[in-house]
Write an enzyme that holds these catalytic residues in place. Structure first.
Site, PDB file in Angstrom:
ATOM      1  N   GLU A 135       7.454   6.149  -4.236  1.00  0.00           N
ATOM      2  CA  GLU A 135       7.093   4.826  -3.704  1.00  0.00           C
ATOM      3  C   GLU A 135       6.148   4.058  -4.628  1.00  0.00           C
ATOM      4  O   GLU A 135       4.933   4.181  -4.530  1.00  0.00           O
ATOM      5  CB  GLU A 135       6.452   4.955  -2.308  1.00  0.00           C
ATOM      6  CG  GLU A 135       6.123   3.592  -1.703  1.00  0.00           C
ATOM      7  CD  GLU A 135       5.513   3.647  -0.299  1.00  0.00           C
ATOM      8  OE1 GLU A 135       5.342   4.756   0.247  1.00  0.00           O
ATOM      9  OE2 GLU A 135       5.213   2.585   0.240  1.00  0.00           O
ATOM     10  N   LYS A 172      11.409   4.247  -2.751  1.00  0.00           N
ATOM     11  CA  LYS A 172      10.873   3.375  -1.684  1.00  0.00           C
ATOM     12  C   LYS A 172      10.070   2.254  -2.329  1.00  0.00           C
ATOM     13  O   LYS A 172       8.888   2.418  -2.627  1.00  0.00           O
ATOM     14  CB  LYS A 172       9.998   4.192  -0.731  1.00  0.00           C
ATOM     15  CG  LYS A 172       9.293   3.356   0.326  1.00  0.00           C
ATOM     16  CD  LYS A 172       8.756   4.191   1.463  1.00  0.00           C
ATOM     17  CE  LYS A 172       7.956   3.333   2.414  1.00  0.00           C
ATOM     18  NZ  LYS A 172       7.656   4.025   3.677  1.00  0.00           N
TER      19      LYS A 172
HETATM   20  P1  13P Z   1       5.099  -0.636   5.720  1.00  0.00           P
HETATM   21  O1  13P Z   1       6.559  -0.752   6.060  1.00  0.00           O
HETATM   22  O2  13P Z   1       4.183  -1.014   6.854  1.00  0.00           O
HETATM   23  O3  13P Z   1       4.749  -1.293   4.408  1.00  0.00           O
HETATM   24  O4  13P Z   1       4.780   0.904   5.552  1.00  0.00           O
HETATM   25  C1  13P Z   1       5.613   1.683   4.832  1.00  0.00           C
HETATM   26  C2  13P Z   1       4.853   2.712   4.135  1.00  0.00           C
HETATM   27  O5  13P Z   1       5.095   3.876   4.313  1.00  0.00           O
HETATM   28  C3  13P Z   1       3.805   2.283   3.206  1.00  0.00           C
HETATM   29  O6  13P Z   1       3.421   3.370   2.430  1.00  0.00           O
END
Ligand code: 13P
Length: 340
Positions: A179, A221
């Site tokens: 991510e 992500k």
């Molecule tokens: P959000 O969809 O609220 O951005 O959260 C996703 C997430 O896991 C952030 O690390």
């Protein structure tokens, strides 16, 4: 690149099965307190457990949700009937996951930038989490857009850490969700967002490859490519979809089974509409799905307000169903007000 066990690719593909996406319920203690403050509920261990119990035991939502990202406290907690949460999820065919980073901390000698911590001891923690039922994990790096930001230093240190995490996960038999989040705060243009997001992804895939991570056993992500939340003339859904797809086509290998977007600070309806607009332009080399925290939970949190479990579950189910429709490009805004 090391070719990993087929089990990892199967898990990654199950997480992006058609019509399904991931619920991010891995808020750290500080973040969940902020969410509870917004509805006037005290953040006690029992309230956190009760709220997660509401989400995880929502009947039928497994038709739309493939996996749930848990937090260290949550993976050790139980439903009201004593069933451990990972077991409850697995019994519904929902794959348990775990956030393993220890947060974004100030990056030394780089004012305004962060490096994500948590690599020391990670091998041992992954082994424990696997024993507790986790089959995938998440590590979030953040980058701010600003004058001369992000720096090359921030791009490379975070890419290196993400790849070290991903390699350790694959070694442990856990699918890493990688991510890199380019924060969309500020007044930047969508062009700037596209440029920075592309640069960050290029760094991440170079490091993943150099550190022998098998792309087929990972998920990405990322943020969507957006105008800054404070920009005066913000791009609409069609432009967001086209610019986001353009960046991902240039930078994400087709061997990656799926891209599971985060919602960031988008409204619930925007997060759904943007995903829908991208899938309406498919098919694509990867599944395009969601791993939303706020955009799946905000209405549920409000409806629950600390006590109304049924209303909270109805709101969560409705949001999950709309995002499921966005997986195939069949969402329409009228569905927002259809009976909840
Ligand atoms: P959000 O969809 O609220 O951005 O959260 C996703 C997430 O896991 C952030 O690390």
């Amino acid at each position: 690149m090391t070719v990993i066990a087929p089990e990892l690719e199967l898990t990654a593909r199950a997480l992006v099965a058609p019509g399904k996406g991931i619920l991010a319920a891995d808020e750290s203690d500080g973040t969940i307190k902020k969410r509870f403050d917004s509805i006037g509920v005290e953040s006690t261990e029992e309230n956190r457990r009760a709220y997660r119990d509401l989400l995880f035991s929502t009947e039928g939502v497994e038709g739309y949700i493939s996996g749930v990202i848990l937090y260290d406290e949550t993976i050790r907690q139980e439903a009201s009937d004593g069933t451990p949460f990972p077991e409850l999820l697995a019994s519904k065919g929902v794959i348990p996951g775990i956030k393993v980073d220890l947060g974004a901390k100030p990056l030394a000698l780089a004012p305004g930038e962060t490096i994500t911590e948590g690599l020391d001891g990670l091998r041992g923690r992954l082994e424990e989490y696997r024993g507790l039922g986790a089959r995938f994990a998440k590590w979030r790096a953040t980058y701010s857009i600003g004058e001369n930001l992000p720096s090359e230093y921030c791009v490379w240190t975070n890419a290196h850490a993400l790849a070290r995490y991903a390699a350790l996960c694959q070694e442990a038999g856990i699918v890493p969700i990688v991510e890199p989040e380019v924060l969309q705060d500020g007044a930047h243009t969508i062009d700037e967002s596209a440029k920075v997001t592309g640069r960050v992804l290029q760094g991440v895939y170079t490091e993943l490859r150099d550190q022998r991570v098998d792309f087929a056993g990972t998920l990405l992500k990322p943020n969507m490519v957006l105008s800054g939340y404070d920009a005066s003339d913000r791009a609409g859904a069609d432009e967001v979809a086209e610019r986001t797809l353009d960046v991902f086509y240039r930078h994400v290998p087709a061997a990656v089974p799926g891209i599971v977007f985060l919602s960031g600070g988008q409204s619930d309806a925007d997060a759904t509409a943007h995903l829908n607009a991208m899938n309406a332009r498919g098919p694509h080399p990867w599944q395009l799905s969601f791993s939303y925290g706020r955009a799946l939970q905000a209405p549920a949190l409000k409806a629950w307000a600390g006590s109304n479990v049924e209303a909270g579950q109805r709101a969560y189910y409705h949001r999950a169903k709309l995002n499921s429709a966005a997986r195939s490009g069949s969402y329409a805004p009228e569905m927002e007000t259809a009976s909840v």
